[in-house]
Design an enzyme around this catalytic site. Structure first.
Site, PDB file in Angstrom:
ATOM      1  N   ARG A  51      -7.649 -20.506  -1.959  1.00  0.00           N
ATOM      2  CA  ARG A  51      -6.428 -20.553  -0.835  1.00  0.00           C
ATOM      3  C   ARG A  51      -5.382 -21.092  -1.355  1.00  0.00           C
ATOM      4  O   ARG A  51      -5.682 -22.711  -1.202  1.00  0.00           O
ATOM      5  CB  ARG A  51      -7.437 -20.701   0.096  1.00  0.00           C
ATOM      6  CG  ARG A  51      -6.530 -20.171   1.357  1.00  0.00           C
ATOM      7  CD  ARG A  51      -7.046 -20.608   2.680  1.00  0.00           C
ATOM      8  NE  ARG A  51      -6.320 -19.579   3.925  1.00  0.00           N
ATOM      9  CZ  ARG A  51      -5.434 -20.462   4.700  1.00  0.00           C
ATOM     10  NH1 ARG A  51      -4.685 -21.814   3.827  1.00  0.00           N
ATOM     11  NH2 ARG A  51      -4.562 -20.043   5.557  1.00  0.00           N
ATOM     12  N   ARG A 109       8.135   4.405  -4.806  1.00  0.00           N
ATOM     13  CA  ARG A 109       8.147   3.048  -3.762  1.00  0.00           C
ATOM     14  C   ARG A 109       7.709   1.983  -3.846  1.00  0.00           C
ATOM     15  O   ARG A 109       7.812   0.658  -3.640  1.00  0.00           O
ATOM     16  CB  ARG A 109       7.971   3.772  -2.587  1.00  0.00           C
ATOM     17  CG  ARG A 109       8.418   3.369  -1.486  1.00  0.00           C
ATOM     18  CD  ARG A 109       8.423   3.370   0.213  1.00  0.00           C
ATOM     19  NE  ARG A 109       6.924   4.133   0.285  1.00  0.00           N
ATOM     20  CZ  ARG A 109       6.787   4.513   1.385  1.00  0.00           C
ATOM     21  NH1 ARG A 109       7.279   5.252   1.968  1.00  0.00           N
ATOM     22  NH2 ARG A 109       5.367   5.458   1.521  1.00  0.00           N
ATOM     23  N   GLU A 129      12.095   2.151  14.634  1.00  0.00           N
ATOM     24  CA  GLU A 129      11.200   3.050  14.024  1.00  0.00           C
ATOM     25  C   GLU A 129       9.878   2.780  14.804  1.00  0.00           C
ATOM     26  O   GLU A 129       9.904   2.178  16.118  1.00  0.00           O
ATOM     27  CB  GLU A 129      10.629   2.780  12.475  1.00  0.00           C
ATOM     28  CG  GLU A 129      10.055   1.432  12.044  1.00  0.00           C
ATOM     29  CD  GLU A 129       9.885   1.451  10.717  1.00  0.00           C
ATOM     30  OE1 GLU A 129      10.678   2.492   9.866  1.00  0.00           O
ATOM     31  OE2 GLU A 129       9.963   0.370  10.268  1.00  0.00           O
ATOM     32  N   LYS A 178       6.441  -2.104   1.872  1.00  0.00           N
ATOM     33  CA  LYS A 178       5.288  -1.097   2.253  1.00  0.00           C
ATOM     34  C   LYS A 178       4.159  -2.338   2.134  1.00  0.00           C
ATOM     35  O   LYS A 178       3.144  -1.563   1.341  1.00  0.00           O
ATOM     36  CB  LYS A 178       5.019   0.091   1.776  1.00  0.00           C
ATOM     37  CG  LYS A 178       3.837   1.551   2.894  1.00  0.00           C
ATOM     38  CD  LYS A 178       4.311   2.016   2.747  1.00  0.00           C
ATOM     39  CE  LYS A 178       2.884   3.115   3.678  1.00  0.00           C
ATOM     40  NZ  LYS A 178       4.001   3.600   4.485  1.00  0.00           N
ATOM     41  N   TYR A 198       1.220  -1.816   0.197  1.00  0.00           N
ATOM     42  CA  TYR A 198       0.181   0.068  -0.172  1.00  0.00           C
ATOM     43  C   TYR A 198       0.689   1.402  -0.173  1.00  0.00           C
ATOM     44  O   TYR A 198       2.124   0.947   0.132  1.00  0.00           O
ATOM     45  CB  TYR A 198      -0.402  -0.103   0.632  1.00  0.00           C
ATOM     46  CG  TYR A 198      -0.419   0.198   2.640  1.00  0.00           C
ATOM     47  CD1 TYR A 198      -0.172   1.346   2.994  1.00  0.00           C
ATOM     48  CD2 TYR A 198       0.544  -0.426   3.041  1.00  0.00           C
ATOM     49  CE1 TYR A 198      -0.300   1.981   4.004  1.00  0.00           C
ATOM     50  CE2 TYR A 198       1.144  -0.041   3.962  1.00  0.00           C
ATOM     51  CZ  TYR A 198       1.096   0.859   4.851  1.00  0.00           C
ATOM     52  OH  TYR A 198       1.700   0.723   6.198  1.00  0.00           O
TER      53      TYR A 198
END
Length: 285
Positions: A100, A52, A180, A148, A33
């Site tokens: 799945r 990114r 972080e 991310k 995301y």
């Protein structure tokens, strides 16, 4: 008033927005995301967010859902339809819907693309005036924090625990050093005015706001060291702060109940926030 949400080519009222129960973002957190800031109806650091995004997609071998220009058009349309002058646009790309299976589905499986807006005050945040308090916690996330992904359960747990302890957020610690925050990069300013922040690696997210703030700090003559720092160094610092797309630059005034500096936002952090917002507004598209 209901928001308009973008789901796989359609602009829909949020109550009608649907995605398959077999989507791998839902089943496996097999998704990445980006969150782009909107100021004055314009997008901040959009090209950097797209760069990114490309890197995250490449690292996970996820298909690209649309071109940068197409994504820009969707962002602008969503902001316009929802009347967002100041806030955020969240975009998620998943590997798509498939039965799945731990194995990735065939490469021709269409990715899923979802975007939604959040209207909020960003420039005039009370925390910019008062600072935030952080609590330290062990960093128990997976090793590829530079990608991310939507694997955000542990950061959510850590922030919830930090608030339970009377803080506003958590700083995560691994092997004795700060990595972080739960959704932000961590920085300190030493007694001699040096800005210290963790160097880029697989251990931290390569923050877009982090990069912009470091560039502006260097341009203003601030000495910068990109290296690990310990929790004790942070507690002994003159100032501390976080950076993120939604926070911009926010001062940290206490760590584990111990005041940072004099326990109030310092001049370096206040200046960095000011010049970041000025530059963001100037370069918005």
């Amino acid at each position: 008033m209901s928001r308009i949400v973008y789901v796989n080519g359609a602009y829909l009222p949020e109550a009608e927005a649907r995605i398959s129960v077999f989507d791998r973002g839902f089943l496996f957190a097999d998704a990445v995301y980006e969150v782009t800031t909107v100021l004055g109806g314009k997008l901040i650091d959009f090209r950097a967010h797209m760069a990114r995004l490309d890197r995250s997609l490449s690292e996970l071998k996820l298909p690209t859902p649309a071109s940068h220009d197409e994504l820009l058009a969707i962002h602008r349309e969503l902001a316009a339809r929802n009347g967002v002058d100041e806030g955020l646009i969240y975009m998620q790309v998943t590997r798509g819907a498939a039965d799945r299976d731990f194995l990735f589905p065939p490469q021709d499986t269409p990715p899923s693309l979802v975007l939604f807006t959040q209207t909020m005050a960003l420039r005039d945040k009370p925390a910019a005036r008062t600072g935030i308090r952080v609590a330290s916690m062990p960093d128990l996330r997976w090793g590829r924090r530079d990608i991310k992904t939507v694997q955000l359960l542990y950061p959510s747990m850590a922030k919830t625990e930090a608030v339970r302890r009377g803080a506003d957020d958590a700083w995560l610690v691994e092997d004795g050093v700060v990595t972080e925050g739960t959704s932000n990069n961590a920085h300190i300013v030493t007694a001699d005015g040096t800005l210290i922040t963790r160097d880029l690696s697989h251990s931290i997210l390569h923050g877009i706001t982090r990069a912009a703030v470091l560039r502006l700090a260097a341009d203003s003559g601030l000495k910068i060291e990109e290296r690990s720092f310990t929790l004790d160094e942070a507690k002994a610092a003159k100032e501390a702060f976080i950076t993120s797309a939604s926070a911009f630059v926010l001062p940290v005034v206490s760590i584990d109940g111990a005041a940072v500096g004099d326990g109030a936002p310092g001049p370096v952090v206040r200046k960095l926030r000011e010049i970041y917002i000025e530059e963001a507004v100037r370069t918005a598209i």
